[in-house]
Design an enzyme around this catalytic site. Structure first.
Site, PDB file in Angstrom:
ATOM      1  N   THR A 190       5.787  -3.997  -2.563  1.00 49.10           N
ATOM      2  CA  THR A 190       4.805  -3.879  -1.877  1.00 49.10           C
ATOM      3  C   THR A 190       4.361  -5.097  -1.749  1.00 49.10           C
ATOM      4  O   THR A 190       3.504  -6.273  -1.776  1.00 49.10           O
ATOM      5  CB  THR A 190       3.122  -2.863  -1.564  1.00 49.10           C
ATOM      6  OG1 THR A 190       4.126  -1.841  -2.781  1.00 49.10           O
ATOM      7  CG2 THR A 190       2.856  -2.382  -0.823  1.00 49.10           C
ATOM      8  N   LYS A 232       4.294   0.698   4.402  1.00 45.13           N
ATOM      9  CA  LYS A 232       3.395   0.480   3.228  1.00 45.13           C
ATOM     10  C   LYS A 232       2.407   0.267   2.708  1.00 45.13           C
ATOM     11  O   LYS A 232       1.771   1.440   2.007  1.00 45.13           O
ATOM     12  CB  LYS A 232       4.623  -0.284   1.968  1.00 45.13           C
ATOM     13  CG  LYS A 232       3.995  -0.050   0.788  1.00 45.13           C
ATOM     14  CD  LYS A 232       5.224   0.857  -0.127  1.00 45.13           C
ATOM     15  CE  LYS A 232       4.465   1.405  -1.528  1.00 45.13           C
ATOM     16  NZ  LYS A 232       4.279   2.469  -1.967  1.00 45.13           N
ATOM     17  N   LYS A 277      -5.226  -5.164  -4.857  1.00 44.33           N
ATOM     18  CA  LYS A 277      -3.504  -6.145  -3.845  1.00 44.33           C
ATOM     19  C   LYS A 277      -3.186  -5.786  -2.875  1.00 44.33           C
ATOM     20  O   LYS A 277      -3.217  -5.905  -1.707  1.00 44.33           O
ATOM     21  CB  LYS A 277      -2.772  -6.583  -4.510  1.00 44.33           C
ATOM     22  CG  LYS A 277      -1.596  -7.437  -4.158  1.00 44.33           C
ATOM     23  CD  LYS A 277      -0.265  -6.530  -3.689  1.00 44.33           C
ATOM     24  CE  LYS A 277       0.411  -5.524  -5.103  1.00 44.33           C
ATOM     25  NZ  LYS A 277       1.812  -5.391  -4.427  1.00 44.33           N
TER      26      LYS A 277
END
Length: 300
Positions: free
Chosen positions: A98, A173, A242
């Site tokens: 990701t 995503k 994150k």
């Protein structure tokens, strides 16, 4: 035409199962040496080879899959000392991490100038589906590169969606994780509010489960809440933070208001900032309960 030789970087929670499925489908697989020796030795026992550097991996392989934490790690693997790019071979890199879409687009441009190609192919679902070979993949890249990647992706994925050009997979995503992590923050707060009113998690679930507000993410989240199954959703809160930070950067870059995203990010930042970064996402329910002065209970 000879079968593509596959390289793999990142045999962690997701990568281990993915790599096993690549081997099971008959591909020649080389993994990058990893500190998790148990996973590396298991894969070598199944027939994988092991390389000591990313450059060696690129020299041996035609397609290299990355499944690491995020953009800093991806950039280091590609451009760092003895990185993939240093081999000078026209490999296809598939980034299943990701990552930050802006970094992905920049890397693709840089690699194209060297005769290399990049597909961003982040994943949805959990390590359980990685092991079963039933992940979902959202893939960004040129049509020819996607079609080249598709047979390899299909070894560990049940659903592969070509989302558009390079970077679109990673953008999708981030949106996917915005939804799921948003659910996590809402569930955690709702449980704490309910507990204040004397409503147990058991009662909460008896109303929500099977109704319109039920979903797959709810089920894995509440498998921890109700059964204390730590492995129900093995995704660290630090990784969630994150991803939400990448989303915030994307929203800023596109000048798009994202107040809900900011609120969700703050929930995760609070959890990580209080020392819970390595806890898994469903454990946010315990953290919010504690901060709210209530005790999370799995049953009534």
């Amino acid at each position: 035409m000879a079968q593509e030789r596959i390289g793999f970087v990142g045999i962690g929670l997701m990568g281990r199962g993915m790599a096993k499925n690549i081997l099971a489908k008959g591909y020649d697989l080389t993994i990058l040496a990893h500190r998790r020796r148990e996973a590396a030795e298991e894969l070598v026992a199944f027939g994988a080879h092991e390389a000591d550097s990313a450059r060696e991996l690129a020299e041996r392989c035609d397609i290299v899959i990355l499944c690491v934490t995020g953009s800093p790690q991806v950039e280091a693997i590609i451009h760092g000392p003895n990185g993939l790019a240093s081999a000078g071979r026209p490999i296809l890199i598939i980034d299943c991490s990701t990552s930050d879409p802006s970094s992905t687009v920049r890397l693709a441009t840089e690699l194209s100038a060297k005769g290399m190609a990049l597909v961003d192919a982040p994943l949805s679902r959990t390590p359980k589906e990685a092991e079963a070979g039933t992940l979902d993949v959202m893939a960004g890249g040129r049509e020819a590169d996607i079609e080249r990647a598709r047979p390899v992706l299909a070894t560990f994925a049940q659903k592969i969606v070509h989302t558009g050009p390079v970077g679109s997979g990673h953008t999708m995503k981030l949106l996917n994780n915005f939804l799921s992590l948003g659910y996590a923050a809402i569930y955690a707060e709702a449980l704490a509010l309910g507990a204040k009113a004397g409503l147990t998690a058991q009662v909460f679930d008896s109303v929500i489960s099977g109704g319109r507000m039920d979903c797959g993410f709810y089920q894995t989240f509440f498998k921890y809440v109700l059964e204390r199954d730590r492995d129900a959703h093995r995704f660290a809160l630090a990784n969630g933070l994150k991803d939400l930070s990448y989303l915030s950067a994307f929203a800023n870059a596109t000048q798009t208001p994202n107040p809900v995203g900011a609120a969700v990010r703050n929930s995760f930042a609070l959890a990580v900032g209080t020392g819970h970064g390595e806890d898994f996402v469903p454990m946010l329910s315990d953290i919010v309960a504690e901060l709210s002065g209530v005790v999370a209970k799995p049953s009534g």
